[in-house]
Structure formats: C-alpha cells, structure tokens
Design a protein around this motif. Sequence first.
Motif, PDB file in Angstrom:
ATOM      1  N   ILE A   1      -8.384  -2.936   6.252  1.00  0.00           N
ATOM      2  CA  ILE A   1      -7.530  -2.528   5.129  1.00  0.00           C
ATOM      3  C   ILE A   1      -7.263  -3.720   4.209  1.00  0.00           C
ATOM      4  N   ALA A   2      -7.043  -4.904   4.782  1.00  0.00           N
ATOM      5  CA  ALA A   2      -6.816  -6.103   3.957  1.00  0.00           C
ATOM      6  C   ALA A   2      -8.023  -6.365   3.054  1.00  0.00           C
ATOM      7  N   TYR A   3      -9.234  -6.229   3.586  1.00  0.00           N
ATOM      8  CA  TYR A   3     -10.426  -6.425   2.749  1.00  0.00           C
ATOM      9  C   TYR A   3     -10.523  -5.346   1.668  1.00  0.00           C
ATOM     10  N   GLU A   4     -10.143  -4.138   1.990  1.00  0.00           N
ATOM     11  CA  GLU A   4     -10.163  -3.060   1.002  1.00  0.00           C
ATOM     12  C   GLU A   4      -9.165  -3.328  -0.118  1.00  0.00           C
ATOM     13  N   VAL A   5      -7.998  -3.824   0.236  1.00  0.00           N
ATOM     14  CA  VAL A   5      -6.988  -4.166  -0.767  1.00  0.00           C
ATOM     15  C   VAL A   5      -7.502  -5.308  -1.647  1.00  0.00           C
ATOM     16  N   GLU A   6      -8.150  -6.290  -1.046  1.00  0.00           N
ATOM     17  CA  GLU A   6      -8.686  -7.416  -1.821  1.00  0.00           C
ATOM     18  C   GLU A   6      -9.660  -6.930  -2.894  1.00  0.00           C
ATOM     19  N   GLN A   7     -10.472  -5.945  -2.580  1.00  0.00           N
ATOM     20  CA  GLN A   7     -11.469  -5.449  -3.529  1.00  0.00           C
ATOM     21  C   GLN A   7     -10.846  -4.803  -4.761  1.00  0.00           C
ATOM     22  N   ARG A   8      -9.577  -4.480  -4.712  1.00  0.00           N
ATOM     23  CA  ARG A   8      -8.900  -3.855  -5.859  1.00  0.00           C
ATOM     24  C   ARG A   8      -8.498  -4.860  -6.932  1.00  0.00           C
ATOM     25  N   GLY A   9      -8.552  -6.150  -6.625  1.00  0.00           N
ATOM     26  CA  GLY A   9      -8.185  -7.161  -7.620  1.00  0.00           C
ATOM     27  C   GLY A   9      -6.721  -7.119  -8.009  1.00  0.00           C
ATOM     28  N   ILE A  10      -5.842  -6.862  -7.045  1.00  0.00           N
ATOM     29  CA  ILE A  10      -4.410  -6.736  -7.318  1.00  0.00           C
ATOM     30  C   ILE A  10      -3.809  -8.107  -7.616  1.00  0.00           C
ATOM     31  N   ALA A  11      -3.069  -8.176  -8.703  1.00  0.00           N
ATOM     32  CA  ALA A  11      -2.450  -9.427  -9.144  1.00  0.00           C
ATOM     33  C   ALA A  11      -1.274  -9.813  -8.254  1.00  0.00           C
ATOM     34  N   TYR A  12      -1.034 -11.119  -8.206  1.00  0.00           N
ATOM     35  CA  TYR A  12       0.177 -11.621  -7.566  1.00  0.00           C
ATOM     36  C   TYR A  12       1.346 -11.352  -8.503  1.00  0.00           C
ATOM     37  N   SER A  13       2.438 -10.889  -7.944  1.00  0.00           N
ATOM     38  CA  SER A  13       3.667 -10.694  -8.702  1.00  0.00           C
ATOM     39  C   SER A  13       4.835 -11.065  -7.795  1.00  0.00           C
ATOM     40  N   TRP A  14       5.600 -12.076  -8.181  1.00  0.00           N
ATOM     41  CA  TRP A  14       6.763 -12.515  -7.397  1.00  0.00           C
ATOM     42  C   TRP A  14       7.681 -11.314  -7.162  1.00  0.00           C
ATOM     43  N   GLY A  15       7.902 -10.953  -5.907  1.00  0.00           N
ATOM     44  CA  GLY A  15       8.745  -9.806  -5.578  1.00  0.00           C
ATOM     45  C   GLY A  15       8.003  -8.480  -5.591  1.00  0.00           C
TER      46      GLY A  15
END
Length: 174
Positions: free
Chosen positions: A33-47
């Motif tokens: 699941i972590a690798y699948e989430v990585e493939q989405r290109g989700i940005a870092y957002s504090w909080g």
Amino acid sequence: MKRRLAVAAALILLVATASIPLETRMLPLIVRIAYEVEQRGIAYSWGGGHAAEPGPSKGTCKGYHGRIKPCPAARTRGLDCSGLARWVYALAHGTDVLGPGNTNDHVRRMRRVDSAPLPGDLVFFGKITKKAVKTHHVGIYLGNGKMMNAPETGAVVRVDDIARLKDLAGFYRL
C-alpha cells in the motif's frame, strides 16, 4: 467508516497492482500500500492527513517551521509523515488504528522492536526515553535500510534511506 476504508483499500489494490513491480507484490500489505500511495505523487503538507478520516487533506500552518515561506500547508492537499503512516495503516487494517495525532501520539500506541525490524514496521526519529517521547519524523520501513515517507515541504511521498536522518529513535510495531 470501516466499510469505506475496506472498499478504498480494495480499489487501490486493484488499480495499482498491475503497475507495481513484480517483486513488490510479495511484500507485506502495508508495504504494498505504501508503494501504491507513492505512485500517486502526493505532496507533503504540514498537518496533512489528520482530518476526521485518514487520507490526504489540507494541512495547517500552526507550528510550521518549514523552509518554504509563506507556509503553503493550508492550501496544499497532501500528507505529513504521521498522516502518511496513519493512512497506510488504516488502509491495511481496514480501520484507523493509529488515530489522529502526531508522531509522539502514534509511537505511544506501538511497541518497540528490539530485534530485527520487518518491512511494514514504523521507523521513528527523535528521542524516546522512559520519561519522555519527543519524535519529529516517522517512515514506513521497507527493508534494506529504506523507508517510505513524506519528508518535507516541497517534496512528495517518496522512498528515502533511513540514514538520511541522524537521530533514529527506533522501529515500532502494532
């Protein structure tokens, strides 16, 4: 809520499985699941990732000390490090097992792994003693000295070497 998380996890697995390298299909569910989430290109957002339900959300500028000014978190939909761990664990377990809170809150819900860590364990950074817990970062251990994490403002969810940070506090497991 449990049903929605289970359906979301199933959809993510169905859609992403074909695009994941064959060797990662044999890894534990949390790591896949972590690798699948990585493939989405989700940005870092504090909080980010700390709304009522786990998953990407707009962050907050409260307590923000990042290098990018002014703080972009309140207008950025994404995840911070503990929001990533919360969401991946919720998808894998079908319920919000880590709950809201930050790295200090999450590490208190887990047990330290004194022997060899396993892929899917959480790796915390900071200082943890019998009297105090003061962590600042968490990643999902992938094995071979690597972790999936949401590292900092301006980055996306990615794989990094654990050695990138110098204050390893330990590996923890539910």
